[in-house]
Write an enzyme that holds these catalytic residues in place. Structure first.
Site, PDB file in Angstrom:
ATOM      1  N   SER A 326       0.833  -1.197   0.000  1.00  0.00           N
ATOM      2  CA  SER A 326       0.000   0.000   0.000  1.00  0.00           C
ATOM      3  C   SER A 326       0.873   1.255   0.000  1.00  0.00           C
ATOM      4  O   SER A 326       1.666   1.456  -0.911  1.00  0.00           O
ATOM      5  CB  SER A 326      -0.955  -0.044   1.200  1.00  0.00           C
ATOM      6  N   ASP A 383      -8.422  -4.963  -6.521  1.00  0.00           N
ATOM      7  CA  ASP A 383      -7.933  -3.975  -5.552  1.00  0.00           C
ATOM      8  C   ASP A 383      -7.985  -2.573  -6.160  1.00  0.00           C
ATOM      9  O   ASP A 383      -7.233  -2.259  -7.089  1.00  0.00           O
ATOM     10  CB  ASP A 383      -6.500  -4.329  -5.149  1.00  0.00           C
ATOM     11  N   HIS A 450      -7.638  -5.637  -0.624  1.00  0.00           N
ATOM     12  CA  HIS A 450      -6.386  -4.910  -0.401  1.00  0.00           C
ATOM     13  C   HIS A 450      -5.559  -5.505   0.737  1.00  0.00           C
ATOM     14  O   HIS A 450      -4.429  -5.086   0.954  1.00  0.00           O
ATOM     15  CB  HIS A 450      -6.699  -3.436  -0.106  1.00  0.00           C
TER      16      HIS A 450
END
Length: 516
Positions: A326, A383, A450
């Site tokens: 991320s 995602d 995610h």
């Protein structure tokens, strides 16, 4: 009525060569045999009713079918009923579910749910092959189908990031005293901190003193680790330096994520009139370059530590692997660029990222490529984080233009170069898909898509884009079920509780760190 003969082979998955087709089922088990005699629907329903009546007791027998088929008559009776049911004819959509609930797969599911099932794919001696796995040829021929050694390396890098999440949440207000590395052959040499340039009013801390760590400007984001085990160094073919960076955790980090305008990167002799200068997202750049009151910037701290390690191990074969999830995946690109630019005699640098957003424009991608920085992005098709920020430009078309020596012109090119939101992805891509997992719902929510543990689950089971989920995947399902139970197929949540009655007693199992 014709007597059905059970086909016991349906419970034994046959080892297949690497040949896959688009029509493969989720789990490559041998299909159910069909009796040559035509059966009526009434006969099928009677058999199904018998199975349902004995479901409470048959599950225990099914667990032991593979080892005691010839010793218990009850199991033989159950096998006969399952073999006689031609569910694919009555309800075709149920065939995959029947295959997945075969005794062979039930036994495997129980192993994956057990506390002692933290198995890993066997480590191979990499030797000189490490350069290919580190991106020497941009992972050509290694991604689809996925090379076994590369799969193991990707999961290992993801576990380094999980260790960063766990360490941060153990002491979010300060500096973690200990980082539980997944690989005992590595040692942590440096803690890394990032500082936000955004500040919040002081009264917020007075209103919510328990959440003060959420509003801190400087927070622990990761670490630098180096391999110091001679046996592991010989196995890997070099001494590896790993930089692991966690994802977004604090309010100020979230605020930096929402600053999507592109800003120019520092250059020795910048030409302000050149619209093709490398640019990166404002918030990511701020977290990387801003210094705090009691800590240097992440950039200065990282470059200083890597320079020290390169000098310390001068003369040895080294590599630098930067990994993140991320926000950490975004910062990993900035760190790799900085290391290649500022560290004298820098060894090969590669980035292995999970669920990373776009970071910069096309010129930034070209800049990384020109410095020899290799980037492998693991992307889940569902995602949404990997599809932001800004406007995405067509990498393939642009790459062809660059390779052919032609400069793409026209109005679209001018708009792209002058658009402050024109982003471009970097490097090679390994694309996984939530729909390929036999355990996760294909319509899993945004958080699950995610989640880092979900990423590692998908990587561990990935064979190729046209193949079903790897039948011999070894990664435990415990963390995934603990944190993402609402996104696991009902078929497995129910069976998991019956197969592993101690499932709720998970005090010794850490939650999936990236889901918080």
């Amino acid at each position: 009525m014709q007597t059905l003969t059970p086909n016991a082979d349906i419970f034994h998955a046959k080892r297949r060569r690497f040949t896959c087709s688009q029509t493969s089922t989720l789990i490559p088990t041998k299909p159910l045999s069909v009796s040559p005699a035509r059966k009526t629907n009434k006969e099928h329903l009677r058999n199904l009713e018998n199975v349902l009546k004995t479901s409470s007791s048959s599950i225990d027998h099914l667990e032991n079918v593979t080892s005691r088929q010839d010793k218990t008559t009850t199991n033989t009776s159950t096998s006969s009923l399952l073999g006689g049911l031609n569910l694919a004819r009555i309800w075709p959509q149920m065939k995959a579910a029947v295959d997945e609930m075969s005794p062979k797969n039930l036994k495997r599911l129980q192993r994956l749910l057990s506390k002692s099932s933290e198995e890993r794919s066997p480590k191979s001696k990499l030797g000189s092959k490490w350069r290919e796995l580190h991106g020497l040829n941009n992972w050509a021929g290694l991604l689809d189908p996925l090379d076994e050694n590369l799969r193991r390396e990707l999961v290992r890098y993801g576990e380094f990031v999980q260790a960063a999440y766990h360490a941060f949440h153990s002491d979010p207000e300060g500096s973690p005293r200990h980082v539980a590395l997944p690989d005992g052959s590595f040692k942590v040499t440096k803690s890394l901190y990032a500082t936000s340039s955004v500040s919040l009013p002081k009264w917020i801390n007075d209103v919510a003193p328990d959440l003060r760590w959420m509003t801190k400007q400087t927070s622990w984001v990761g670490y630098v680790a180096v391999c110091d085990d001679p046996r592991e160094i010989r196995r890997m073919g070099r001494r590896e330096i790993v930089i692991a960076l966690r994802g977004t955790a604090t309010l100020l980090e979230w605020s930096e994520n929402f600053r999507p305008n592109l800003v120019s990167m520092p250059e020795p002799k910048p030409d302000q009139s050149d619209p093709t200068r490398p640019k990166v997202e404002c918030g990511f750049n701020s977290l990387y370059t801003t210094g705090g009151q009691h800590a240097p910037s992440l950039a200065e701290s990282l470059v200083g530590e890597i320079s020290r390690l390169v000098e310390l191990y001068a003369g040895e074969e080294l590599s630098i692997s930067v990994t993140g999830h991320s926000l950490g995946a975004a910062i990993a690109l900035l760190a790799a660029d900085d290391i290649a630019e500022r560290v004298p005699h820098a060894p090969p640098v590669a980035v292995f990222s999970f669920g990373g957003p776009r970071v910069g424009n096309r010129e930034f991608a070209d800049r990384l490529d020109s410095k020899g920085v290799k980037v492998l992005r693991v992307v889940n098709s569902q995602d949404v984080v990997t599809k932001v920020p800004g406007i995405f430009s067509d990498n393939n078309k642009q790459g062809q233009n660059r390779n052919n020596g032609r400069s793409p012109g026209g109005i679209m090119e001018m708009v792209e170069r002058n658009n402050p939101w024109a982003y471009s992805h970097v490097g090679a891509e390994l694309r996984v898909d939530m729909k390929m997992s036999p355990y996760l719902k294909p319509n899993a929510d945004v958080a699950c898509c995610h989640d880092l543990e979900a990423y590692l689950h998908l990587v561990d089971g990935f064979l190729a884009s046209n193949c079903p989920f790897r039948a011999n995947a070894k990664r435990s399902l415990r963390k995934l079920l603990d944190e993402q139970r609402s996104n696991v197929k009902v078929l497995y949540t129910g069976k998991s509780l019956r197969l592993n009655r101690t499932f709720h007693d998970n005090g010794d199992v850490l939650p999936s760190p990236s889901s918080s």
